[in-house]
Design a protein around this motif. Structure first.
Motif, mmCIF file in Angstrom:
data_model
loop_
_atom_site.group_PDB
_atom_site.id
_atom_site.type_symbol
_atom_site.label_atom_id
_atom_site.label_comp_id
_atom_site.label_asym_id
_atom_site.label_seq_id
_atom_site.Cartn_x
_atom_site.Cartn_y
_atom_site.Cartn_z
ATOM 1 N N ILE A 23 0.937 -1.288 0.021
ATOM 2 C CA ILE A 23 0.025 0.027 0.071
ATOM 3 C C ILE A 23 0.910 1.282 -0.070
ATOM 4 N N HIS A 24 2.046 1.055 0.729
ATOM 5 C CA HIS A 24 2.769 2.474 0.980
ATOM 6 C C HIS A 24 3.621 2.527 -0.585
ATOM 7 N N ILE A 25 3.852 1.518 -1.319
ATOM 8 C CA ILE A 25 4.418 1.721 -2.859
ATOM 9 C C ILE A 25 3.392 2.398 -3.563
ATOM 10 N N TYR A 26 2.137 1.867 -3.371
ATOM 11 C CA TYR A 26 1.125 2.225 -4.368
ATOM 12 C C TYR A 26 0.711 3.616 -4.105
ATOM 13 N N CYS A 27 0.831 4.075 -2.843
ATOM 14 C CA CYS A 27 0.236 5.380 -2.628
ATOM 15 C C CYS A 27 1.398 6.453 -3.072
ATOM 16 N N ARG A 28 2.778 5.931 -2.629
ATOM 17 C CA ARG A 28 3.697 6.641 -3.263
ATOM 18 C C ARG A 28 3.855 7.077 -4.374
ATOM 19 N N LYS A 29 3.583 5.863 -5.476
ATOM 20 C CA LYS A 29 3.672 5.814 -6.997
ATOM 21 C C LYS A 29 2.501 6.580 -7.617
ATOM 22 N N LYS A 30 1.330 6.130 -7.027
ATOM 23 C CA LYS A 30 0.010 6.731 -7.571
ATOM 24 C C LYS A 30 -0.404 7.801 -7.127
ATOM 25 N N HIS A 31 -0.430 8.109 -5.708
ATOM 26 C CA HIS A 31 -0.974 9.245 -5.193
ATOM 27 C C HIS A 31 0.338 10.435 -5.035
ATOM 28 N N HIS A 33 2.251 10.477 -2.692
ATOM 29 C CA HIS A 33 2.537 10.608 -1.019
ATOM 30 C C HIS A 33 3.929 10.207 -0.692
ATOM 31 N N GLN A 34 4.759 11.112 -0.444
ATOM 32 C CA GLN A 34 6.051 10.627 -0.127
ATOM 33 C C GLN A 34 6.229 9.866 1.342
ATOM 34 N N HIS A 35 5.744 10.609 2.346
ATOM 35 C CA HIS A 35 5.677 10.104 3.663
ATOM 36 C C HIS A 35 4.712 9.202 4.329
ATOM 37 N N ASP A 36 3.554 9.869 4.631
ATOM 38 C CA ASP A 36 2.529 9.314 5.027
ATOM 39 C C ASP A 36 1.608 9.183 3.980
ATOM 40 N N LEU A 37 0.723 7.923 4.207
ATOM 41 C CA LEU A 37 -0.352 7.738 3.434
ATOM 42 C C LEU A 37 -1.547 8.810 2.927
ATOM 43 N N CYS A 38 -2.141 8.821 1.955
ATOM 44 C CA CYS A 38 -3.100 9.480 1.761
ATOM 45 C C CYS A 38 -4.258 8.947 2.675
ATOM 46 N N ASP A 39 -5.397 9.790 2.977
ATOM 47 C CA ASP A 39 -6.571 8.859 3.679
ATOM 48 C C ASP A 39 -7.177 7.898 3.324
ATOM 49 N N GLU A 40 -7.360 8.123 1.783
ATOM 50 C CA GLU A 40 -7.844 6.821 1.327
ATOM 51 C C GLU A 40 -7.155 5.639 1.692
ATOM 52 N N CYS A 41 -5.657 5.673 1.268
ATOM 53 C CA CYS A 41 -4.810 4.510 1.396
ATOM 54 C C CYS A 41 -4.718 4.185 2.782
ATOM 55 N N ASN A 42 -4.611 5.051 3.793
ATOM 56 C CA ASN A 42 -4.663 4.797 5.153
ATOM 57 C C ASN A 42 -5.997 4.123 5.714
ATOM 58 N N ASP A 43 -7.175 4.507 5.076
ATOM 59 C CA ASP A 43 -8.322 3.701 5.434
ATOM 60 C C ASP A 43 -8.269 2.152 4.983
ATOM 61 N N LEU A 44 -7.633 2.071 3.656
ATOM 62 C CA LEU A 44 -7.542 0.669 2.986
ATOM 63 C C LEU A 44 -6.742 -0.088 3.952
ATOM 64 N N LEU A 45 -5.595 0.585 4.563
ATOM 65 C CA LEU A 45 -4.491 -0.182 5.347
ATOM 66 C C LEU A 45 -5.177 -0.532 6.479
ATOM 67 N N ASN A 46 -6.045 0.311 7.139
ATOM 68 C CA ASN A 46 -6.510 -0.118 8.381
ATOM 69 C C ASN A 46 -7.343 -1.242 8.216
ATOM 70 N N TYR A 47 -8.144 -0.942 7.299
ATOM 71 C CA TYR A 47 -9.130 -2.210 6.861
ATOM 72 C C TYR A 47 -8.281 -3.658 6.721
ATOM 73 N N CYS A 48 -7.464 -3.490 5.904
ATOM 74 C CA CYS A 48 -6.564 -4.874 5.799
ATOM 75 C C CYS A 48 -6.053 -5.478 6.951
ATOM 76 N N MET A 84 -2.524 -4.589 -5.309
ATOM 77 C CA MET A 84 -1.472 -5.920 -5.687
ATOM 78 C C MET A 84 -1.108 -5.832 -7.073
ATOM 79 N N ARG A 85 -2.334 -5.337 -8.011
ATOM 80 C CA ARG A 85 -1.692 -5.618 -9.347
ATOM 81 C C ARG A 85 -0.348 -4.520 -9.430
ATOM 82 N N TYR A 86 -0.719 -3.400 -9.086
ATOM 83 C CA TYR A 86 0.425 -2.389 -9.353
ATOM 84 C C TYR A 86 1.667 -2.639 -8.291
ATOM 85 N N SER A 87 1.519 -2.935 -7.028
ATOM 86 C CA SER A 87 2.711 -2.964 -6.417
ATOM 87 C C SER A 87 3.516 -4.207 -6.736
ATOM 88 N N GLY A 88 2.896 -5.211 -6.954
ATOM 89 C CA GLY A 88 3.390 -6.532 -7.213
ATOM 90 C C GLY A 88 4.804 -6.587 -8.004
#
Ligand code: ZN
Length: 109
Positions: A23-31, A33-48, A84-88
């Motif tokens: 998720i960190h790779i995805y957020c950094r590359k797609k959104h 965000h260099q250090h922290d996750l954006c809200d959406e990814c943070n939410d996804l991470l918590n959910y996972c 998964m597809r993107y960060s794989g």
């Protein structure tokens, strides 16, 4: 009634670490965000993390993508699938050990 213990064995910990890295790779590359996750990814991470803690298979779990029980809500399942597809492919570069383990797991039936 006693609540079931949350999973915290090595398999679950390992899986959490992998998901979090992806998720960190995805957020950094797609959104971008260099250090922290954006809200959406943070939410996804918590959910996972929560799904993994509550996974009914615990230490015997196989890769989520092979699982017969769809414990993810559809919108989260779609999101994590794109992650998964993107960060794989990036996992192969950054964290080869993790991706190899993940692939090996996926092929175990
Ligand atoms: Zn993001």
């Amino acid at each position: 009634m006693a609540r079931r213990e949350l999973n915290n064995g090595p398999v679950i910990q390992d899986e959490k670490e992998t998901v979090s890295k992806m998720i960190h790779i995805y957020c950094r590359k797609k959104h971008h965000h260099q250090h922290d996750l954006c809200d959406e990814c943070n939410d996804l991470l918590n959910y996972c993390m929560q799904r993994l803690s509550l996974c009914r298979f615990g230490e015997k779990k196989s890769a989520c993508s092979n699982c017969k029980v769809h414990c993810y809500r559809p919108e989260y399942r779609e999101k994590i699938k794109s992650v998964m597809r993107y960060s794989g492919k990036w996992m192969l570069l950054y964290h080869p050990v993790y991706s190899v383990k993940h692939l090996v797991k996926q092929n175990q039936k």
